[in-house]
Design a protein around this motif. Sequence first.
Motif, PDB file in Angstrom:
ATOM      1  N   ASN A  56       0.822  -1.190   0.000  1.00 20.16           N
ATOM      2  CA  ASN A  56       0.000   0.000   0.000  1.00 20.16           C
ATOM      3  C   ASN A  56       0.860   1.245   0.000  1.00 20.16           C
ATOM      4  O   ASN A  56       1.868   1.332   0.698  1.00 20.16           O
ATOM      5  N   CYS A 112     -13.600  -0.334  -0.519  1.00 25.15           N
ATOM      6  CA  CYS A 112     -12.794   0.873  -0.459  1.00 25.15           C
ATOM      7  C   CYS A 112     -12.973   1.732  -1.703  1.00 25.15           C
ATOM      8  O   CYS A 112     -13.137   1.216  -2.812  1.00 25.15           O
ATOM      9  N   HIS A 152     -10.865   4.570  -1.957  1.00 17.19           N
ATOM     10  CA  HIS A 152      -9.612   5.330  -2.068  1.00 17.19           C
ATOM     11  C   HIS A 152      -8.477   4.347  -2.263  1.00 17.19           C
ATOM     12  O   HIS A 152      -7.810   3.955  -1.293  1.00 17.19           O
ATOM     13  N   LEU A 177      -4.929   3.746   0.056  1.00 16.71           N
ATOM     14  CA  LEU A 177      -4.966   4.069   1.489  1.00 16.71           C
ATOM     15  C   LEU A 177      -4.919   2.775   2.299  1.00 16.71           C
ATOM     16  O   LEU A 177      -5.341   1.713   1.837  1.00 16.71           O
ATOM     17  N   VAL A 193      -5.773  -0.244   4.794  1.00 14.62           N
ATOM     18  CA  VAL A 193      -7.016  -0.950   5.101  1.00 14.62           C
ATOM     19  C   VAL A 193      -7.589  -0.406   6.404  1.00 14.62           C
ATOM     20  O   VAL A 193      -6.852  -0.144   7.367  1.00 14.62           O
ATOM     21  N   LYS A 248     -12.764   0.013  -7.153  1.00 14.25           N
ATOM     22  CA  LYS A 248     -11.542   0.828  -7.161  1.00 14.25           C
ATOM     23  C   LYS A 248     -11.279   1.381  -8.562  1.00 14.25           C
ATOM     24  O   LYS A 248     -10.858   2.538  -8.726  1.00 14.25           O
ATOM     25  N   SER A 287     -15.962   6.057   6.967  1.00 14.23           N
ATOM     26  CA  SER A 287     -14.571   6.517   7.013  1.00 14.23           C
ATOM     27  C   SER A 287     -13.919   6.045   8.300  1.00 14.23           C
ATOM     28  O   SER A 287     -14.578   5.859   9.320  1.00 14.23           O
ATOM     29  N   GLN A 342      -7.186   6.036   7.646  1.00  9.87           N
ATOM     30  CA  GLN A 342      -7.214   4.790   6.883  1.00  9.87           C
ATOM     31  C   GLN A 342      -8.251   4.899   5.749  1.00  9.87           C
ATOM     32  O   GLN A 342      -8.577   5.996   5.294  1.00  9.87           O
ATOM     33  N   GLN A 343      -8.745   3.801   5.335  1.00  6.51           N
ATOM     34  CA  GLN A 343      -9.590   3.719   4.144  1.00  6.51           C
ATOM     35  C   GLN A 343     -10.968   4.334   4.354  1.00  6.51           C
ATOM     36  O   GLN A 343     -11.530   4.310   5.445  1.00  6.51           O
ATOM     37  N   SER A 396     -14.825   3.859   2.654  1.00  5.01           N
ATOM     38  CA  SER A 396     -15.486   2.776   1.928  1.00  5.01           C
ATOM     39  C   SER A 396     -16.942   3.115   1.644  1.00  5.01           C
ATOM     40  O   SER A 396     -17.510   4.064   2.204  1.00  5.01           O
TER      41      SER A 396
END
Length: 494
Positions: free
Chosen positions: A2, A64, A66, A69, A71, A120, A265, A269-270, A272
Amino acid sequence: MNHPPPPRRRILSVIAAFAVLLGGVGLAPAAHAADRGVGFGTWAPLSRTGWHGSMKVGEVHTYCIHPGLPVAVGTTTDHGTTSSVNGLTAQQLVAINHLVTTYGQTDDPVQAAGVGWAVKAIVDLDTTLHSWGYSGDDLAGAIDHIMRRASPENSAAVQERALRYLAEAQAVPVPRSGGAMTLSTRADDPTRGALSVDVDAAATGTLRLDGAVFADSGSAERPDVHGGGVFEIIAAPPVADEGRPYTVRATGDFTVRSAAIRSYSTPGQQESAGPAEPTRFTLSAVDESPRPVRFSPRIATTAEIDAGTFVDEVTFSAADGIWPRREDGSFVVIRATANVYRTGSFPAESSEIPSHLTPVATLELLTDPASGAGTYTVSSPPLPGPGVYTAVWSVSRVEQDAAAAAHLPPEYLWRERFASPSQTQQLAPPPPPDMPPPAPAPTPSVSPPAAPARLAATGQDRASAASLGGAAGAILAIGVAAIIISRRRSTPRH
């Protein structure tokens, strides 16, 4: 592995975290610990392969949005449904919502991984391709680049799913929220008509009628309507309105896929996306104008001739028993007319009026708005003279005003038979005037005749005797003349 989040995303994460810290001040979004969902890879903020599948927040599988970013293994906040997130377009949002709703709520890791890669790619294809060291520009190649490490035996299946899901999602049009419904009335029959529904082809809903039913089912409700359409209806007049104009109404409750996501959010982190609730909307329609109650007026007549005029008792009724009312409650006014014909003798009853006859009088009446049906009396002007008279009544739509014509079927015409017994009467010539008896002849002023003298021997009266005497005298004169002539012939001439 990542990549660290870009600066802009790091700022957004800080803002989100700050909002969580202030949650005690206002109404904070619900926070849940994100759990590993289903998929392939390493469930950790940073790893060589990443995580390719779903993250589970409560009972919801999220994906996700983004790429790159870490997990989301920390506490995740549910921000609810939103159509404004990270600059995503309505087309991107509806595509993502389609995938996470239709295929994302699954326990199949291949399916979940396919959804994750497709989502994604919709959000940011370039980052999705290159976040884990792949240098090409082919999504299938990028997936294989990772899946050869995460689950090589499922690589081909994940590629196939991801490419298929991506193509399907990108073909989903942005739905149209709202629409329109209209009610129409057939010109020849106000009890018939249609409900037209104009909504997005993907919308589903339930239609309801007030004052009508759907012609094909006989029900006032129609569930499971998909997209728009035209639906035939039957709108019988309500009995309780007693013939007044009536109105049909319709409502429709619809849902359509939202161009939005359920946003989650996790600080640092991620972020989704989960399934967004469908967009709901309600439509309604009402008749543009009230529907008139149609009916068929009828006439029964009884005629007589009185004092040289044709007098008719006309009884109006409705064929179906309902005499329509106006919106103010008064009865519809109907105009009826009759032509009166004269013949020299009683004509034969017929459905047709003999072509050589012309009317000698016309009768007309208007029904009373206070009573409608009932018996009315109408008289003609003085009739032209002796003869046999017959009247033929008719009610025609073209002879009505606009308010009344609306209650009669198109081309409506009711007419009596010619020379029906109840409508045929004779006007006899008047009798000659009464003559006074002749005056007796005056008696001449003469003396009564004397009694006749009768002869004793014959019993004859004097007149008879005189007659006989005259005859005897004539005979005697002839005899004397003969004797004289004879003597002269016998005397010697000198």
